[in-house]
Design an enzyme around this catalytic site. Structure first.
Site, PDB file in Angstrom:
ATOM      1  N   LYS A  58       0.538  -0.727   0.366  1.00  0.00           N
ATOM      2  CA  LYS A  58      -0.266   0.057  -0.302  1.00  0.00           C
ATOM      3  C   LYS A  58       0.997   1.478  -0.083  1.00  0.00           C
ATOM      4  O   LYS A  58       1.780   1.299   1.268  1.00  0.00           O
ATOM      5  CB  LYS A  58      -0.798   0.182   1.127  1.00  0.00           C
ATOM      6  CG  LYS A  58      -1.079   1.229   1.211  1.00  0.00           C
ATOM      7  CD  LYS A  58      -3.144   1.444   0.430  1.00  0.00           C
ATOM      8  CE  LYS A  58      -3.520   2.564   1.126  1.00  0.00           C
ATOM      9  NZ  LYS A  58      -4.445   2.520   2.561  1.00  0.00           N
ATOM     10  N   VAL A  59       0.639   1.872  -1.062  1.00  0.00           N
ATOM     11  CA  VAL A  59       1.846   3.566  -1.274  1.00  0.00           C
ATOM     12  C   VAL A  59       1.187   4.420  -1.382  1.00  0.00           C
ATOM     13  O   VAL A  59      -0.577   4.340  -1.482  1.00  0.00           O
ATOM     14  CB  VAL A  59       2.639   3.117  -2.185  1.00  0.00           C
ATOM     15  CG1 VAL A  59       3.118   1.861  -2.315  1.00  0.00           C
ATOM     16  CG2 VAL A  59       2.058   2.765  -3.778  1.00  0.00           C
ATOM     17  N   SER A  60       1.666   5.438  -1.442  1.00  0.00           N
ATOM     18  CA  SER A  60       0.672   6.916  -1.683  1.00  0.00           C
ATOM     19  C   SER A  60       0.629   7.267  -3.720  1.00  0.00           C
ATOM     20  O   SER A  60       2.082   6.268  -4.322  1.00  0.00           O
ATOM     21  CB  SER A  60       1.488   8.042  -1.053  1.00  0.00           C
ATOM     22  OG  SER A  60       1.620   8.445  -0.020  1.00  0.00           O
ATOM     23  N   THR A 110       1.027  11.537  -1.460  1.00  0.00           N
ATOM     24  CA  THR A 110      -0.325  12.418  -1.946  1.00  0.00           C
ATOM     25  C   THR A 110      -0.549  13.480  -1.422  1.00  0.00           C
ATOM     26  O   THR A 110      -0.591  14.678  -1.805  1.00  0.00           O
ATOM     27  CB  THR A 110      -1.323  11.166  -2.338  1.00  0.00           C
ATOM     28  OG1 THR A 110      -0.738  10.363  -3.177  1.00  0.00           O
ATOM     29  CG2 THR A 110      -2.498  11.289  -3.577  1.00  0.00           C
ATOM     30  N   ALA A 111      -0.558  13.023  -0.084  1.00  0.00           N
ATOM     31  CA  ALA A 111      -0.955  14.600   0.837  1.00  0.00           C
ATOM     32  C   ALA A 111      -0.734  15.981   0.652  1.00  0.00           C
ATOM     33  O   ALA A 111      -0.320  17.103   0.482  1.00  0.00           O
ATOM     34  CB  ALA A 111      -1.658  14.249   2.324  1.00  0.00           C
ATOM     35  N   HIS A 154      -5.206  11.255   7.677  1.00  0.00           N
ATOM     36  CA  HIS A 154      -6.266  10.420   8.966  1.00  0.00           C
ATOM     37  C   HIS A 154      -7.084  10.480   9.695  1.00  0.00           C
ATOM     38  O   HIS A 154      -7.745  11.280   9.550  1.00  0.00           O
ATOM     39  CB  HIS A 154      -4.661   9.569   9.780  1.00  0.00           C
ATOM     40  CG  HIS A 154      -3.833   8.610   8.389  1.00  0.00           C
ATOM     41  ND1 HIS A 154      -4.435   8.241   7.505  1.00  0.00           N
ATOM     42  CD2 HIS A 154      -2.376   8.156   8.692  1.00  0.00           C
ATOM     43  CE1 HIS A 154      -3.011   7.128   7.003  1.00  0.00           C
ATOM     44  NE2 HIS A 154      -2.188   7.756   7.139  1.00  0.00           N
TER      45      HIS A 154
END
Length: 283
Positions: A58-60, A110-111, A154
């Site tokens: 699981k990655v950005s 991504t943020a 989050h």
């Protein structure tokens, strides 16, 4: 990888990931590959992907242009949505961020891309210094005056008022108003060397795991709360409600459009390498 060997996978302990992978990780998806699970925050898994470690990660979405030579983007299992973007917080309501120091959870997330795209539009002259710190340390740092503002992700969406902080901007609102598309946050990727058949089987298994969690949410609760880092159960439920949705089951046309648009805009700002025309295609 030999037949029957467990896939090495790393994802975060966050409720959305444990909810999505509960059935798959515990052998409740018929015909699915076995998993050897490691928990790691997404900044760690981004680095794992860039080094070619693990079969599935699981990655950005932000890291995709650097890893899609070795990994394929799965069309399911990730996190996109609406009304679920990162927030910029400060101690003072309406704070001016020009030239100010901002704490961020990663410069490969991504943020961070969404933040930089927002700042290019909304902060004339730009922000000042960027300080990278673990996401759980950001709100205390803003509250205590060690940084001027913080980019949070989050469950911080639901708890920032407990720190006496104010929302300066919602990166998701900016993205959605600019593009009309869902907010791309986290992706599931798997090594292309597994082969097209194994990748398709994995994607089908992830979809089945998502549907199993939706069909009986109570079954996933022990796994979710075991890894939720002392999170209040109601916050965990809000977290799952935001980040596990139709795009988790299948990216679909809007999901793929959102990913392409994000990475195209970020490349134009010099934040990521340009994405090849066929880079997002699934075998």
């Amino acid at each position: 990888m030999t037949t029957g060997e467990a896939l090495r996978i790393a994802y975060s302990p966050c409720p959305n990931d444990t909810f999505v992978f509960d059935a798959l990780a515990h052998g409740r998806v018929p015909g699915a590959p076995a998993l050897d699970v490691t928990f790691a925050d997404i900044d760690i898994t981004n680095g794992m992907a860039e080094r070619g470690e693990y079969d599935v990660l699981k990655v950005s979405y932000a890291v995709l242009p650097r890893v899609l030579g070795e990994y394929a983007l799965l069309p399911c299992g990730g996190a996109l949505g609406r009304g679920c973007g990162p927030l910029v917080l400060a101690r003072e309501e309406g704070a001016d961020l020009r030239g100010r120091t901002v704490a961020v959870p990663s410069e490969t997330s991504t943020a961070y891309l969404l933040f930089r795209l927002w700042a290019a539009d909304a902060v004339p002259g730009g922000v000042g210094g960027i300080v990278v710190m673990p996401f759980h340390e950001i709100m205390p740092a803003v509250r205590d005056g060690r940084v001027d503002a913080g980019l949070v992700i989050h469950e911080a969406r639901f708890t920032y008022r407990d720190y006496g902080l104010h929302r300066i901007a919602d990166m998701g609102e900016h993205w959605e108003s600019t593009t009309g598309l869902p907010i791309p946050l986290g992706a599931i990727i798997a090594k292309r060397s597994l082969g097209a058949g194994a990748l398709t089987r994995l994607a089908d298994s992830v979809r089945a795991s998502v549907r199993a969690a939706w069909d009986d949410p109570a079954l996933s609760r022990p796994y979710v709360m075991e890894h939720a880092q002392e999170m209040d159960p109601s916050v965990a439920d809000q977290h799952i409600g935001l980040y596990v949705n139709e795009f988790t089951a299948d990216l679909g046309e809007d999901g793929y459009a959102a990913v392409r648009d994000l990475l195209t805009r970020a490349a134009a700002e010099g934040l990521v390498p340009a994405l090849g025309p066929d880079a997002l295609e699934f075998p």
